[in-house]
Scaffold this active site. Sequence first.
Site, short mmCIF file in Angstrom:
data_model
loop_
_atom_site.label_atom_id
_atom_site.label_comp_id
_atom_site.label_asym_id
_atom_site.label_seq_id
_atom_site.Cartn_x
_atom_site.Cartn_y
_atom_site.Cartn_z
CG ASP A 45 -20.60 -6.41 -29.90
OD1 ASP A 45 -21.65 -6.13 -29.28
OD2 ASP A 45 -19.54 -5.76 -29.78
CB SER A 46 -25.24 -9.08 -27.31
OG SER A 46 -26.11 -9.10 -28.43
CG ASP A 84 -22.83 -4.32 -32.69
OD1 ASP A 84 -22.64 -3.10 -32.83
OD2 ASP A 84 -23.23 -4.84 -31.63
CE LYS A 113 -25.26 -1.68 -31.68
NZ LYS A 113 -24.13 -1.75 -30.73
CD GLU A 115 -20.14 -1.18 -28.03
OE1 GLU A 115 -19.32 -0.98 -27.12
OE2 GLU A 115 -20.80 -2.23 -28.14
CD GLU A 183 -26.11 -1.67 -23.47
OE1 GLU A 183 -25.70 -1.61 -24.64
OE2 GLU A 183 -26.00 -2.69 -22.76
O1 KIV Z 1 -24.69 -6.10 -29.01
C1 KIV Z 1 -25.88 -5.82 -28.77
O2 KIV Z 1 -26.77 -6.69 -28.76
C2 KIV Z 1 -26.20 -4.44 -28.51
C3 KIV Z 1 -27.53 -4.14 -27.88
C4 KIV Z 1 -27.54 -4.61 -26.47
C5 KIV Z 1 -27.88 -2.71 -27.99
O3 KIV Z 1 -25.40 -3.59 -28.75
#
Ligand code: KIV
Length: 265
Positions: A45-46, A84, A113, A115, A183
């Site tokens: 989600d970056s 994510d 994924k 968090e 992270e």
């Molecule tokens: O959202 C993302 O790209 C991430 C990575 C930085 C691990 O969670």
Amino acid sequence: MTRISTAQLDEMKATGEKIVSLTAYDASFAIVLDEAGVEVILVGDSLGMVLHGEDSTLNVTMEDMIYHTRQVVKGSKRAMVIGDMPHKSYLNPEQALTNARRLIEEAGADVIKLERGDSSICEMIRHIVSHDIPVCAHLGLTPQSIEELGGYKVQGRDPATAKKIKQDALAVQEAGATILVLECVPSALAADITAELRIPVIGIGAGADCDGQVLVIYDLLGISRKSPHMAKNFLAENGNIRDAIAAYIEAVKFSSFPDAEHSFK
Ligand code: KIV
């Protein structure tokens, strides 16, 4: 061609072969990463920050994640694709399962994924895993909690927080997570957690002793608006994108990245 499985990542942890991961958000980058031999492509989600130009990941939606994950799945053949779960897409176990299913069924992700590692997250993990969807957990600096954390800061520097991160790591493993992303934590803490867990630990700003490494692809290419301390611009030394990715893969495989300059004490 079959994709890299969680069993193969377990085998890599067992043999000590480093796992190489990078983010991608579209088919063209997915093709390049897949052909280069990256084992895990994370559709993070970056993308809210590096594609949408936001200051955080908080406004990313399920529709965004499905749209970009589908492109990455189309572009790759061999890499495991992790999708994510965005902010507020897993507020309770039923919502978490519905959205995890969407990432798997509508977008084609292999693993989802989420968090944090508190007891409510463990409940979501248990529920999702009980429906045969593999889960990657994410601890340490968790950008979806940026307001609670008070900024993008290294986590686990004091003994109490370090202890909590380690307890959370054991808890998410116990809940059924099959991979952990760690992270921005001190290298010694990451090494300790990696040695303690049976599941593979993929680090970002967590030192060279994790089982693998992940970076945001735009940080590796030096084109992010704000490049974090733990990221290295591999394009600067290598001249073109394919060579930069090959250099990153080699550096991770031979544990020369991350070095002290790109890690935290
Ligand atoms: O959202 C993302 O790209 C991430 C990575 C930085 C691990 O969670």
